[in-house]
Enzyme design. Sequence first.
Site, short mmCIF file in Angstrom:
data_model
loop_
_atom_site.label_atom_id
_atom_site.label_comp_id
_atom_site.label_asym_id
_atom_site.label_seq_id
_atom_site.Cartn_x
_atom_site.Cartn_y
_atom_site.Cartn_z
N ARG A 1 0.88 -1.19 0.00
CA ARG A 1 0.00 0.00 0.00
C ARG A 1 0.91 1.23 0.00
NH1 ARG A 1 -0.83 2.41 4.75
NH2 ARG A 1 -1.07 0.66 6.18
N HIS B 1 -2.89 4.33 5.32
CA HIS B 1 -4.06 3.45 5.46
C HIS B 1 -5.33 4.16 4.98
CE1 HIS B 1 -6.88 0.62 7.25
NE2 HIS B 1 -7.42 1.61 7.94
N TYR C 1 5.01 4.89 11.36
CA TYR C 1 5.22 3.45 11.52
C TYR C 1 5.97 2.80 10.35
CZ TYR C 1 0.89 3.31 8.73
OH TYR C 1 -0.06 3.49 7.74
C1 LIG Z 1 -13.38 -6.29 13.78
C2 LIG Z 1 -12.56 -5.05 13.55
N1 LIG Z 1 -11.51 -4.77 14.37
C3 LIG Z 1 -10.78 -3.65 14.18
C4 LIG Z 1 -11.08 -2.78 13.17
C5 LIG Z 1 -10.25 -1.51 12.96
N2 LIG Z 1 -9.48 -1.60 11.72
C6 LIG Z 1 -9.89 -1.03 10.58
S1 LIG Z 1 -8.87 -1.30 9.30
C7 LIG Z 1 -7.79 -2.19 10.28
C8 LIG Z 1 -6.54 -2.80 9.67
C9 LIG Z 1 -6.85 -3.83 8.61
O1 LIG Z 1 -5.68 -4.20 7.94
P1 LIG Z 1 -5.67 -5.26 6.80
O2 LIG Z 1 -6.62 -6.37 7.09
O3 LIG Z 1 -4.27 -5.64 6.52
O4 LIG Z 1 -6.30 -4.50 5.55
P2 LIG Z 1 -5.81 -3.19 4.80
O5 LIG Z 1 -6.43 -2.01 5.52
O6 LIG Z 1 -4.33 -3.16 4.84
O7 LIG Z 1 -6.36 -3.30 3.42
C10 LIG Z 1 -8.26 -2.25 11.59
C11 LIG Z 1 -7.56 -2.93 12.71
C12 LIG Z 1 -12.20 -3.10 12.34
N3 LIG Z 1 -12.55 -2.33 11.30
N4 LIG Z 1 -12.90 -4.23 12.54
#
Ligand SMILES: Cc1ncc(C[n+]2csc(CCOP(=O)(O)OP(=O)(O)O)c2C)c(N)n1
Length: 367
Positions: free
Chosen positions: A262, A266, A275
């Site tokens: 990415r 985020h 980070y």
């Molecule tokens: C059940 C849940 N826990 C925590 C969150 C908060 N949260 C939103 S995005 C994220 C990170 C997700 O990372 P990844 O799965 O690697 O996907 P990316 O954003 O990199 O596409 C978190 C912890 C959430 N949306 N849902």
Amino acid sequence: MTVLEAATAAPAPAGPVTAGPVTAAPAAAAPAAAGVPPDRQLLMYRAMVVGRAFNRQATAFSRQGRLAVYPSSRGQEACQVGSALAVRPTDWLFPTYRESVALLTRGIDPVQVLTLFRGDQHCGYDPVTEHTAPQCTPLATQCLHAAGLADAARMAGDPIVALAYIGDGATSEGDFHEALNYAAVRRAPVVFLVQNNQYAISVPLAKQTAARTLADKAAGYGMPGVRIDGNDVLQVYRAVHDAAERARAGHGPTLIEAVTYRIDAHTNADDDTRYRPAGEADVWAAQDPVDRLERDLLAAGVLDRAAADGIAAAADAFAGELSARFSAPPTGDPMQMFRHVYHHLPPHLREQSERLAAELAADGQGD
Ligand SMILES: Cc1ncc(C[n+]2csc(CCOP(=O)(O)OP(=O)(O)O)c2C)c(N)n1
């Protein structure tokens, strides 16, 4: 051909199934161009250039306060475009918040794609007609929805496949485990596509899992695990297409790990310099999926400079048109969010609804 036509064209004929043991590294995958005709590669390129312009424009909207939030997929366009083109229009997508470009490639109106990020509690498109679930924010729940829908379709004899998107971080969620286990046991026609973009917000993959690769996890469920270079659109297309046809033929689910990066933060709400080591994004930028495909197509004579410039201009025009359409105010009724959940609003929500009604009335927008 328009992006929409590109997205709805029939996939190329099935090639050999990518199954069995995981490949050791993305580079070990088969020659990617094999089996994908030049005109289809050109469509992918066009959709990726448009997708990049969309990422740029939506990020600008978020900075202007016209979107509440935008999770950019810049750097991940090969995953988005390759996967969306690899399935049939009647197959179902189960996207996360990051999959706007996949939805766009599918042919969904860009304004509708952005509706959720504008703050509307509903998505802007009709999931049933688009065969696309609303973009999912709770991590990994969409995997269960995909497994359930695919299994129901299997039992009904409907030859559709569900493509569930998930990020690397979300593979730590219980719902991911439950969905893969269920899908494997039931031989449900699902493709689980993990875009391993290295970070879950600020958490790097090494802190997320002790497994050697995410594709390795497939063995524990009894399904094939495939690890591909997620910055190579042809590898993504081939892997998703083969896994979808394998599922359609009744052989059950596949887990695909697409290794990518990415490039943007985020979301617009996050400061990635806190980070990520300085220079890391530059290393990955050298693997940029759009530049890479462009170089390959130029070298193969499928694309020339003039055509590439024309595609870039068309993508800019697309972004300009989106910007113009986006200046129209949203049409939703803000009071709607208080309806259809509680029969009797609890006191704190009643108070909020009364306050909002008063504000709308003062603005001349009330009933
Ligand atoms: C059940 C849940 N826990 C925590 C969150 C908060 N949260 C939103 S995005 C994220 C990170 C997700 O990372 P990844 O799965 O690697 O996907 P990316 O954003 O990199 O596409 C978190 C912890 C959430 N949306 N849902």
